[in-house]
Design a protein around this motif. Structure first.
Motif, short mmCIF file in Angstrom:
data_model
loop_
_atom_site.label_atom_id
_atom_site.label_comp_id
_atom_site.label_asym_id
_atom_site.label_seq_id
_atom_site.Cartn_x
_atom_site.Cartn_y
_atom_site.Cartn_z
N LEU A 120 100.17 37.34 81.09
CA LEU A 120 99.02 36.44 81.00
C LEU A 120 98.88 35.58 82.24
N ALA A 121 99.98 35.27 82.90
CA ALA A 121 99.90 34.50 84.15
C ALA A 121 99.19 35.30 85.24
N ASP A 122 99.23 36.63 85.14
CA ASP A 122 98.56 37.49 86.11
C ASP A 122 97.15 37.85 85.67
N THR A 123 96.67 37.26 84.58
CA THR A 123 95.35 37.55 84.02
C THR A 123 94.42 36.36 84.26
N ASP A 124 93.38 36.58 85.05
CA ASP A 124 92.43 35.49 85.33
C ASP A 124 91.43 35.30 84.20
N LEU A 125 91.13 36.37 83.47
CA LEU A 125 90.10 36.34 82.44
C LEU A 125 90.47 37.29 81.32
N VAL A 126 90.28 36.85 80.08
CA VAL A 126 90.46 37.74 78.93
C VAL A 126 89.10 37.97 78.27
N LEU A 127 88.73 39.23 78.13
CA LEU A 127 87.55 39.63 77.38
C LEU A 127 88.03 39.90 75.96
N LEU A 128 87.74 38.98 75.04
CA LEU A 128 88.34 39.01 73.71
C LEU A 128 87.29 39.39 72.67
N ASP A 129 87.53 40.50 71.99
CA ASP A 129 86.62 40.95 70.94
C ASP A 129 86.97 40.25 69.63
N ILE A 130 86.05 39.43 69.15
CA ILE A 130 86.19 38.85 67.81
C ILE A 130 85.11 39.52 66.96
N LYS A 131 85.52 40.47 66.17
CA LYS A 131 84.57 41.38 65.55
C LYS A 131 83.93 40.83 64.28
N SER A 132 84.57 39.86 63.68
CA SER A 132 84.02 39.22 62.47
C SER A 132 84.84 37.97 62.19
N TRP A 133 84.22 37.00 61.52
CA TRP A 133 84.95 35.84 61.06
C TRP A 133 85.42 36.03 59.63
N ASP A 134 84.69 36.81 58.87
CA ASP A 134 85.05 37.09 57.48
C ASP A 134 86.24 38.05 57.46
N ARG A 135 87.34 37.62 56.87
CA ARG A 135 88.57 38.41 56.91
C ARG A 135 88.43 39.76 56.21
N THR A 136 87.75 39.77 55.07
CA THR A 136 87.58 41.03 54.34
C THR A 136 86.72 42.00 55.14
N LEU A 137 85.67 41.48 55.73
CA LEU A 137 84.80 42.32 56.54
C LEU A 137 85.54 42.83 57.78
N TYR A 138 86.36 41.98 58.39
CA TYR A 138 87.10 42.40 59.57
C TYR A 138 87.98 43.61 59.24
N ARG A 139 88.65 43.53 58.09
CA ARG A 139 89.50 44.66 57.71
C ARG A 139 88.66 45.91 57.44
N HIS A 140 87.51 45.73 56.82
CA HIS A 140 86.62 46.87 56.57
C HIS A 140 86.15 47.48 57.89
N LEU A 141 85.83 46.64 58.87
CA LEU A 141 85.32 47.11 60.15
C LEU A 141 86.38 47.81 60.98
N THR A 142 87.62 47.32 60.93
CA THR A 142 88.63 47.75 61.89
C THR A 142 89.85 48.44 61.27
N GLY A 143 90.07 48.23 59.96
CA GLY A 143 91.29 48.72 59.34
C GLY A 143 92.48 47.81 59.56
N ARG A 144 92.27 46.66 60.19
CA ARG A 144 93.36 45.74 60.52
C ARG A 144 93.01 44.32 60.10
N GLU A 145 93.97 43.40 60.33
CA GLU A 145 93.79 42.01 59.94
C GLU A 145 93.27 41.18 61.11
N LEU A 146 92.55 40.12 60.80
CA LEU A 146 91.98 39.23 61.80
C LEU A 146 92.99 38.25 62.37
N ALA A 147 93.96 37.84 61.58
CA ALA A 147 94.85 36.73 61.96
C ALA A 147 95.49 36.88 63.33
N PRO A 148 96.00 38.08 63.73
CA PRO A 148 96.62 38.18 65.06
C PRO A 148 95.65 37.87 66.20
#
Length: 244
Positions: A120-148
């Motif tokens: 991360l010290a060598d990273t000037d910018l992070v392009l971060l995908d936040i695919k949903s705020w709704d936890r249930t929907l996030y799992r439906h969209l991605t198959g994974r959990e939002l918390a990480p």
């Protein structure tokens, strides 16, 4: 010894993978299975080729003068680059310190715990995908959990790393007002988000699903209207964020 891993492809792009013209390294492999993914061919390592960091940096070096003149840099993307943290870390380090390029990491954040402080010290910018705020929907969209992803976002905020949030607007899925409001409120709370890309859902990757003999689950989903996209951007703007 240079790190080795699995490369899907590389490309030169302008305006979509960070500022300016970028040398973009797409690594193979991803733990998410997003319903709207436009690059399902990056999901599996078997669709990539073994490559070393040395080979990739040597390729990027051919374009450094052109990249610098555009105010650009180098982006490590995927798939999910943090599935291969050793290769990703060496690439970011060498792009930054050997080639003198602005560096960006394009990630879902799901594997953010694999990113070392040195990476991360060598990273000037992070392009971060936040695919949903709704936890249930996030799992439906991605198959994974939002918390990480949220934990990684907070870590980046603590480090002061610049972040561009990416949010894909999908009718009947991610476009409820309360979902957009949730992402906007969270992004604004971090203090290090300098841009939000509200990306209208599209079907440009549908042919890749067919090639892989996969059913594209959103084949009947329409693109959002320009008005709805503008409304979504307005939610982020109302929270003091620059949204495009």
């Amino acid at each position: 010894m240079t790190a080795t891993g699995t490369l899907h492809s590389w490309d030169l792009s302008t305006g979509v993978d960070g500022p300016g013209t970028r040398f973009v390294t797409f690594l193979a492999g991803c733990p998410l299975r997003c319903l709207y993914c436009h690059n399902p061919d990056t999901w599996s390592m078997r669709h990539g080729r073994p490559r070393s960091a040395e080979e990739i940096v040597r390729e990027a070096a051919k374009y450094t003068d052109f990249i610098r003149a555009s105010g650009g840099g180098a982006t490590v993307s995927g798939g999910e680059p943090l599935l291969q943290p050793a290769l990703t870390g060496e690439l970011l380090h060498r792009f930054k310190h050997e080639l003198g390029l602005h560096t960006a990491l394009d990630t879902s954040g799901f594997l953010g715990a694999r990113a070392s402080d040195a990476l991360l010290a060598d990273t000037d910018l992070v392009l971060l995908d936040i695919k949903s705020w709704d936890r249930t929907l996030y799992r439906h969209l991605t198959g994974r959990e939002l918390a990480p992803t949220l934990a990684f976002a907070r870590r980046l905020a603590d480090l002061g790393t610049e972040v561009w949030v990416r949010f894909v607007l999908v009718p009947h899925l991610t476009d409820p007002s309360e979902n957009i409001e949730g992402v906007a409120t969270f992004a604004a709370s971090l203090g290090n988000v300098t841009r939000v890309d509200v990306l209208p859902f599209h079907k440009l990757g549908a042919a890749k699903w067919r090639t892989l003999e996969l059913d594209f689950p959103l084949a009947d989903t329409p693109a959002p209207t320009p008005d709805r996209t503008a409304e979504a951007r307005g939610v982020f703007t109302a929270h003091g964020l620059y949204a495009v």
